[in-house]
Design a protein around this motif. Sequence first.
Motif, PDB file in Angstrom:
ATOM      1  N   LEU A 389      51.921  99.291  68.605  1.00  0.00           N
ATOM      2  CA  LEU A 389      52.272  98.881  67.238  1.00  0.00           C
ATOM      3  C   LEU A 389      51.714  97.496  66.925  1.00  0.00           C
ATOM      4  N   ASP A 390      51.860  96.590  67.890  1.00  0.00           N
ATOM      5  CA  ASP A 390      51.409  95.214  67.646  1.00  0.00           C
ATOM      6  C   ASP A 390      49.883  95.138  67.643  1.00  0.00           C
ATOM      7  N   SER A 391      49.220  96.108  68.305  1.00  0.00           N
ATOM      8  CA  SER A 391      47.752  96.095  68.291  1.00  0.00           C
ATOM      9  C   SER A 391      47.238  96.434  66.904  1.00  0.00           C
ATOM     10  N   GLY A 394      49.021  93.251  64.704  1.00  0.00           N
ATOM     11  CA  GLY A 394      49.064  91.903  65.262  1.00  0.00           C
ATOM     12  C   GLY A 394      48.059  91.772  66.383  1.00  0.00           C
ATOM     13  N   ASP A 395      48.492  91.179  67.488  1.00  0.00           N
ATOM     14  CA  ASP A 395      47.554  90.934  68.584  1.00  0.00           C
ATOM     15  C   ASP A 395      47.894  91.729  69.837  1.00  0.00           C
ATOM     16  N   GLY A 396      48.859  92.625  69.732  1.00  0.00           N
ATOM     17  CA  GLY A 396      49.103  93.536  70.845  1.00  0.00           C
ATOM     18  C   GLY A 396      49.916  92.974  71.992  1.00  0.00           C
ATOM     19  N   ASP A 397      50.590  91.843  71.792  1.00  0.00           N
ATOM     20  CA  ASP A 397      51.262  91.249  72.948  1.00  0.00           C
ATOM     21  C   ASP A 397      52.779  91.408  72.953  1.00  0.00           C
ATOM     22  N   ILE A 398      53.351  91.943  71.874  1.00  0.00           N
ATOM     23  CA  ILE A 398      54.813  91.918  71.800  1.00  0.00           C
ATOM     24  C   ILE A 398      55.441  92.781  72.895  1.00  0.00           C
ATOM     25  N   GLY A 399      54.785  93.905  73.236  1.00  0.00           N
ATOM     26  CA  GLY A 399      55.310  94.773  74.294  1.00  0.00           C
ATOM     27  C   GLY A 399      55.353  94.038  75.621  1.00  0.00           C
ATOM     28  N   GLY A 537      54.006  85.538  59.944  1.00  0.00           N
ATOM     29  CA  GLY A 537      53.477  85.909  61.255  1.00  0.00           C
ATOM     30  C   GLY A 537      52.039  86.391  61.158  1.00  0.00           C
ATOM     31  N   ARG A 538      51.593  86.894  62.291  1.00  0.00           N
ATOM     32  CA  ARG A 538      50.192  87.254  62.453  1.00  0.00           C
ATOM     33  C   ARG A 538      49.753  88.385  61.522  1.00  0.00           C
ATOM     34  N   SER A 539      50.698  89.305  61.231  1.00  0.00           N
ATOM     35  CA  SER A 539      50.317  90.451  60.396  1.00  0.00           C
ATOM     36  C   SER A 539      49.852  89.994  59.029  1.00  0.00           C
TER      37      SER A 539
HETATM   38 MG    MG Z   1      51.934  89.702  68.859  1.00  0.00          MG
END
Ligand code: MG
Length: 573
Positions: A389-391, A394-399, A537-539
């Motif tokens: 989802l974050d990829s 966003g940047d894919g790091d939340i997981g 945020g990033r989104s």
């Molecule tokens: Mg992130």
Amino acid sequence: MKKLINDPNSVVEDMLEGAVLANRNLMLLEGENIVVRRDFQALAAANKVCIVSGGGAGHEPAHAGYVGHGMLTAAVAGSVFTSPSVDAVLSAIMAVAGPAGVLLIIKNYTGDRLNFGLAAEIARTAGVLVEMVVVGDDVALDNDGGLVGRRGIAGTVFIHKVAGAAAEAGLSLSQVKSEVETAATGLFSMGLGLSACTVPAAGKPGFKIEDDEVEYGLGIHGESGVRRGPIQRADEMIKTLLDRIIDQGRLQAGERVVLMVNNLGATPAQELDIVARRALLGCIEHGLKVEAVMVGTFLTALEMAGCSISLMRVDDPLMLRLQAPTEATAWHGMTEPARTISRQPCRGPVAESASIAGAWSSDNARQFKTILQSVTLALRQQEEVLTELDSVVGDGDIGISLARGARAIEDSLGILDLDRPAIALQQISAILRRALGGTSGPLYAVFVLRAGVALSGAGNLNAVSSWANAFQAGCDAIVNLGNASLGDRTMLDALLPAALALHACPDELEAVGVAKKADAAASKGAEETRNMMPLKGRSSYIGQRALGHVDPGAYAVTVWTKAIVSALESPGR
Ligand code: MG
Ligand code: ADP
């Protein structure tokens, strides 16, 4: 081929014009791909030896980057990976030569030997003093490279520096040449390629290399190396290079050397430092005394990923040459390495002043633990989904972040004061603060901190209102810290509806019912983020493109609200 170029046929011209525009100490020779120091005439007038180097283009910042006071007088560029013509080299020699003469420095390749060699000969017949030094530092080839000898690669940059400094010091041509030759006999390099590179005019990579393969001992002209091997840990691959260099150079414990860690083109600075770490530790283990080191992009093969390592024997006079000042922009100086990785103890985190808080029953404490375990398990299990989802938005790091936080909580479960939930929440905040970065890290840390503080003031720990107030206090803290509000497409769009749902629960509703209401509200809120424009945020960088996707932070909230429900539904676990 995807390159930032205008035309494959004008790559060298465009690049050199850029180099000269960017540095007013440099000039181009009219009609030639030759970069010279702006003050080259003054050098000749001062009776100083001029240093000329060059070769095919594609090795940037070599060679134009080394032109300047204290290094090269001129750099001659051929087409990409193609030796410059005899006449181009001759033009460079004739342009800069003064009474003290010219030293040519080339890397050992047949083309360069022939073109520079013939140009030198012709210049001599015209009465110019010219000498040539051929550098062959590549130890990858067995048998010292056979009849053609060792190839010249990145270590040559050290030789440019020595030559430039010696010339600047006013040495005669034969003295400069002899200093440079002595330095070159103690110079050993080897490269490691992770990818091929594409010559603009060719349009496709020079060789094929699989994702799990690396190439040892490749040249810098896009040619493949002497052997392939599997990709391994960096430490192992660098050890292979270093051992070979030390062995072939017969470098003995106690000897003084300088080290260069060179980027072949596309290696991130991050990986170069990983290489430098192993190379320096390896030198220390071999008992070599590394006097100075440089890590960076010095001599490349276009966009090839990989590195080369060079070691050169040094003594005091040679160190003076390496440390002499230069204006060449690609020489960033050398630093003295440390013998060990020194660390300064840091101050511990600020003392926690946990507020006074009431205790609850041991049954409650057990249930609290079950809930925490369920939450951390769920966050770990959903790591990939969250990453996905974050990829997208966003940047894919939340997981990864939340799974790391979950593991940190699990590791500390035994020391949490679960009898006093207000304290435990504040302890969890401290754990999250340490374990999590990113955006959700500090927001979660403040959420549980404030919730814990609010709970410590609550009269009845079993009253739904106490938890609703604590939850609300946590949400308020996120709003204060992150400055987002409902509808901004953040975790708050799940949290705030959940807080409202908690406030609406009657005090007599049992825990699982309360949790279900909060979860339902959070899930509905998270779902609605699909239609919200990202403002925080990033989104927010991707704007409309986020529409249709759930906000990862809001979805993450539902992961743990669901986990709380399932823990309360099966309290016997
Ligand atoms: Mg992130
Ligand atoms: P980063 O953007 O630093 O990688 P994370 O991946 O850890 O952050 O978290 C992203 C999530 O953080 C978003 O999906 C969003 O829910 C939440 N978020 C971003 N900014 C804010 C904010 N100002 N207030 C509340 N939540 C926010």
